[in-house]
Design an enzyme around this catalytic site. Structure first.
Site, PDB file in Angstrom:
ATOM      1  N   ASN A   1       0.864  -1.183   0.000  1.00  0.00           N
ATOM      2  CA  ASN A   1       0.000   0.000   0.000  1.00  0.00           C
ATOM      3  C   ASN A   1       0.905   1.239   0.000  1.00  0.00           C
ATOM      4  O   ASN A   1       1.480   1.584   1.020  1.00  0.00           O
ATOM      5  CB  ASN A   1      -0.886  -0.033   1.256  1.00  0.00           C
ATOM      6  CG  ASN A   1      -1.752   1.199   1.382  1.00  0.00           C
ATOM      7  OD1 ASN A   1      -1.857   2.005   0.450  1.00  0.00           O
ATOM      8  ND2 ASN A   1      -2.389   1.363   2.534  1.00  0.00           N
TER       9      ASN A   1
ATOM     10  N   LYS B   1       0.107   4.250  -0.289  1.00  0.00           N
ATOM     11  CA  LYS B   1      -0.569   5.411   0.316  1.00  0.00           C
ATOM     12  C   LYS B   1      -0.334   6.665  -0.543  1.00  0.00           C
ATOM     13  O   LYS B   1      -0.280   6.564  -1.756  1.00  0.00           O
ATOM     14  CB  LYS B   1      -0.105   5.607   1.758  1.00  0.00           C
ATOM     15  CG  LYS B   1      -0.196   4.333   2.585  1.00  0.00           C
ATOM     16  CD  LYS B   1      -0.056   4.589   4.050  1.00  0.00           C
ATOM     17  CE  LYS B   1       0.017   3.266   4.782  1.00  0.00           C
ATOM     18  NZ  LYS B   1      -0.063   3.385   6.213  1.00  0.00           N
TER      19      LYS B   1
ATOM     20  N   GLU C   1      -7.060   4.296   7.864  1.00  0.00           N
ATOM     21  CA  GLU C   1      -6.866   5.738   7.626  1.00  0.00           C
ATOM     22  C   GLU C   1      -8.100   6.339   6.962  1.00  0.00           C
ATOM     23  O   GLU C   1      -8.452   7.483   7.220  1.00  0.00           O
ATOM     24  CB  GLU C   1      -5.599   5.952   6.775  1.00  0.00           C
ATOM     25  CG  GLU C   1      -4.346   5.685   7.601  1.00  0.00           C
ATOM     26  CD  GLU C   1      -3.133   5.244   6.804  1.00  0.00           C
ATOM     27  OE1 GLU C   1      -3.126   5.373   5.567  1.00  0.00           O
ATOM     28  OE2 GLU C   1      -2.177   4.767   7.443  1.00  0.00           O
TER      29      GLU C   1
ATOM     30  N   GLU D   1      -5.525  -5.389  10.271  1.00  0.00           N
ATOM     31  CA  GLU D   1      -4.514  -4.367  10.526  1.00  0.00           C
ATOM     32  C   GLU D   1      -4.821  -3.656  11.843  1.00  0.00           C
ATOM     33  O   GLU D   1      -5.653  -2.738  11.876  1.00  0.00           O
ATOM     34  CB  GLU D   1      -4.505  -3.331   9.404  1.00  0.00           C
ATOM     35  CG  GLU D   1      -4.241  -3.904   8.041  1.00  0.00           C
ATOM     36  CD  GLU D   1      -3.672  -2.853   7.101  1.00  0.00           C
ATOM     37  OE1 GLU D   1      -2.546  -3.031   6.641  1.00  0.00           O
ATOM     38  OE2 GLU D   1      -4.344  -1.838   6.870  1.00  0.00           O
TER      39      GLU D   1
ATOM     40  N   SER E   1       3.257  -2.424  10.314  1.00  0.00           N
ATOM     41  CA  SER E   1       4.705  -2.428  10.515  1.00  0.00           C
ATOM     42  C   SER E   1       5.346  -3.791  10.233  1.00  0.00           C
ATOM     43  O   SER E   1       6.344  -4.145  10.860  1.00  0.00           O
ATOM     44  CB  SER E   1       5.062  -1.934  11.927  1.00  0.00           C
ATOM     45  OG  SER E   1       4.616  -0.601  12.095  1.00  0.00           O
TER      46      SER E   1
HETATM   47  C1  PEP Z   1      -0.903  -0.095   5.978  1.00  0.00           C
HETATM   48  O1  PEP Z   1      -1.117   1.094   5.971  1.00  0.00           O
HETATM   49  O2  PEP Z   1      -1.692  -0.848   5.395  1.00  0.00           O
HETATM   50  C2  PEP Z   1       0.265  -0.583   6.698  1.00  0.00           C
HETATM   51  C3  PEP Z   1       0.279  -1.833   7.082  1.00  0.00           C
HETATM   52  O3  PEP Z   1       1.277   0.320   6.933  1.00  0.00           O
HETATM   53  P1  PEP Z   1       2.690   0.022   7.652  1.00  0.00           P
HETATM   54  O4  PEP Z   1       3.224  -1.269   7.085  1.00  0.00           O
HETATM   55  O5  PEP Z   1       3.542   1.192   7.326  1.00  0.00           O
HETATM   56  O6  PEP Z   1       2.417  -0.104   9.117  1.00  0.00           O
END
Ligand code: PEP
Length: 253
Positions: free
Chosen positions: A9, A11, A98, A168, A213
């Site tokens: 992703n 973003k 988000e 998530e 993460s």
């Molecule tokens: C995400 O936004 O879907 C995500 C998992 O971000 P990150 O890996 O940066 O935590």
């Protein structure tokens, strides 16, 4: 066997030119990734078309990060599922935390987006997950149950068969804090159980990805768990080597 998926992703990062370079970087590393892993990248709308074009002839699939709740018309600034699908894009991320948090997406909106996604043959990657205070108060199981019941339970069996879920935990997204592999396994198994209440055995065929993460250092342990079928990756998907290394968490075939 359940599909293994590693989805990046991006973003609101990269310019179109940088996005195409990133895609090429990932493509260059694909021979290091087991063929059993489905690799997906989700660029911003502005470069979906260019990245989808650059992904042709690679084994990389392309996803949008969102789609409109309506089919077409006077919705300034929105991008429809039909527009997305017409670019050869195959997936759409829906319900990312988000979007739930900053753009007020509710189950009601997400039900409409699901309809649009399926009508246009996009595979939804439906995101669910609890906030830190919900984890601390022990209500995380109820939160994900509600997110599943209010949206996924409205799908037909045929639609459900195409769904991808991303668990998530909000407290782990972009924070550097990762759920432990045992925490991920525990809640993934719980989610699968909730899905089975409605869809029976078919729940065993649904890929449930972990997001929050995930990185080259923890992917192998997370992916070793029986109900963790891959990852939705934010930060670590912005560097080709890291993204490839995350996918290598599944080992070699
Ligand atoms: C995400 O936004 O879907 C995500 C998992 O971000 P990150 O890996 O940066 O935590």
């Amino acid at each position: 066997m359940r599909e293994k998926i590693v989805a990046g992703n991006w973003k609101m990062n990269t310019t179109p030119a940088q996005g195409v370079e990133l895609l090429k970087g990932v493509a260059a590393g694909m021979n290091e990734v087991c063929d059993c892993v489905t690799m997906v990248v989700a660029p911003p709308f502005t470069h979906l078309s260019m990245v989808a074009e650059a992904a042709k002839g690679t084994n990389i699939h392309v996803s949008a990060q969102n789609c409109a709740a309506e089919a077409k018309g006077a919705y300034t600034g929105e991008v429809s599922a039909h527009m997305i699908a017409s670019l050869g894009v195959e997936y759409v991320i829906l319900g990312h935390s988000e979007r739930r948090e900053y753009y007020g997406e509710t189950s009601e909106t997400l039900n409409k987006k699901m309809v649009q996604a399926y009508e246009n043959n996009l595979i939804p990657i439906y995101c669910i997950g609890e906030k830190l205070e919900e984890r601390k108060s022990g209500t995380h199981f109820d939160v994900v149950r509600q997110q599943v019941e209010e949206v996924v339970f409205n799908l037909s069996a045929d639609q459900f068969a195409k769904l991808v879920i991303a668990y998530e935990p909000v407290w782990a997204i972009g924070t550097g804090k990762t759920a432990t592999a045992d925490q991920a396994q525990e809640i993934h198994a719980y989610i699968r159980g909730v899905l089975a209440e409605k869809f029976g055995e078919a729940a065993n065929d649904i890929a449930i990805l972990y997001g929050g993460s995930a990185n080259p250092g923890n992917a192998a342990e997370l992916f070793s768990k029986p109900d963790v079928d891959g990852g939705l990756i934010g930060d670590a998907s912005l560097k080709p080597d890291d993204f490839i290394a995350v996918a290598q968490g599944f080992g070699k075939c």
